[in-house]
Design an enzyme around this catalytic site. Sequence first.
Site, PDB file in Angstrom:
ATOM      1  N   GLU A  73     -22.718 -21.862  27.056  1.00 47.42           N
ATOM      2  CA  GLU A  73     -22.705 -21.280  28.394  1.00 47.42           C
ATOM      3  C   GLU A  73     -23.620 -20.051  28.452  1.00 47.42           C
ATOM      4  OE1 GLU A  73     -18.056 -22.575  29.322  1.00 47.42           O
ATOM      5  OE2 GLU A  73     -18.579 -20.470  29.084  1.00 47.42           O
ATOM      6  N   ARG A 100     -11.589 -24.655  27.227  1.00 44.54           N
ATOM      7  CA  ARG A 100     -12.717 -24.157  26.450  1.00 44.54           C
ATOM      8  C   ARG A 100     -13.718 -25.295  26.249  1.00 44.54           C
ATOM      9  NH1 ARG A 100     -11.999 -19.855  27.771  1.00 44.54           N
ATOM     10  NH2 ARG A 100     -11.712 -17.918  26.602  1.00 44.54           N
ATOM     11  N   HIS A 108     -17.562 -21.934  34.524  1.00 44.38           N
ATOM     12  CA  HIS A 108     -16.500 -21.168  33.858  1.00 44.38           C
ATOM     13  C   HIS A 108     -15.883 -20.188  34.857  1.00 44.38           C
ATOM     14  CE1 HIS A 108     -15.124 -19.610  29.654  1.00 44.38           C
ATOM     15  NE2 HIS A 108     -14.187 -19.418  30.561  1.00 44.38           N
TER      16      HIS A 108
END
Length: 341
Positions: free
Chosen positions: A271, A242, A299
């Site tokens: 993000e 994370r 990601h």
Amino acid sequence: MTKPLKVLVPDAHLRDLDVERGVTGDRIDYMVFDETDPAAIPDDAWRSCDAILVWHRMRITPEVVAKLDHCRLIVRVGVGFDNVDGAACRARGIPLSNVPNYGTTEVADHALAMLLHLVRGIGTYQARLKADLAAGFRAEDVPVVRRIRGATFGAIGMGRIGTAIMRRAAAFDMKVIYVDPYLPEGHDLGLGIERVRTLSDLLSRSDVVSLHVPLSAETRNMIGRDELARMKPGGILLNIARGGLVDVDAVHDALKSGHLAAAGLDVLPKEPPVPAPPLLAAWQRDEPWLAGRFVVTPHAAFYSEAGYLDMRTFSAEILLDYLFEGRLRNNVNPGWDAHAL
């Protein structure tokens, strides 16, 4: 005929939901949106839904939870659930579940791919050859290239993904150590690797540090300036967990000073990372000091077509099991039943 239950999908990546409908059939009527702001979803959708399938782009805040008059279950379509306020759900008597049993091997492969990209100089070799096939055809003078056999791989967290990554690192003849205060004593004996007591000990001993923990108030910014300073000079940092676990500005400074040899990030505190923090801005500008020492992906460690299919299929199955059979799977906010209506 029994009226189908209403399931709200507020931030769907794929609005068709063919996979989910293939699992649930006509027992569920999906209300599908592609939003990131809860205010963009009509109040009636929140108030009337029987359950929610939420991805990672929308935050389910206490204000949103207060609108859930009929919601019986929230399923986070993925592993991390920090975008859903589990305490607010608990107080409202709503169970929250995640999908931990997909993408583990993809994430583990991605972490090792990042490490190998850095320690084998792949980015530098590619850039050199692209610029000049003759002058760039040499192996020497690469920023990070090194032997990883015998190096110490320090894993922060030893759950499913940490274990999968550990097995891969060990297969490359790395010595693996880990820290995880939530696992019982003796867990290390089952794995055949060394457990250390403190994060500080792990940082000072590891040549490579890799994070595999959820984001919480306890773990936010767990790797900052002080922690990076405790790492061995020339260490490598990997984060495929994370973004909020790591202070990226501190990583920028540690790389620029030379204390940190390299870093690989699949996740970022914001993000998409717009506007770009200094680290990504330097990377975008191809600043010479960072060349070959940093790799970033969007990601994406979890992703493969097979993993994506698993994630969506398992999410729909969790819905069915609870809504129609009363069997709750993968609950991550225990105690919700004490407040259930």
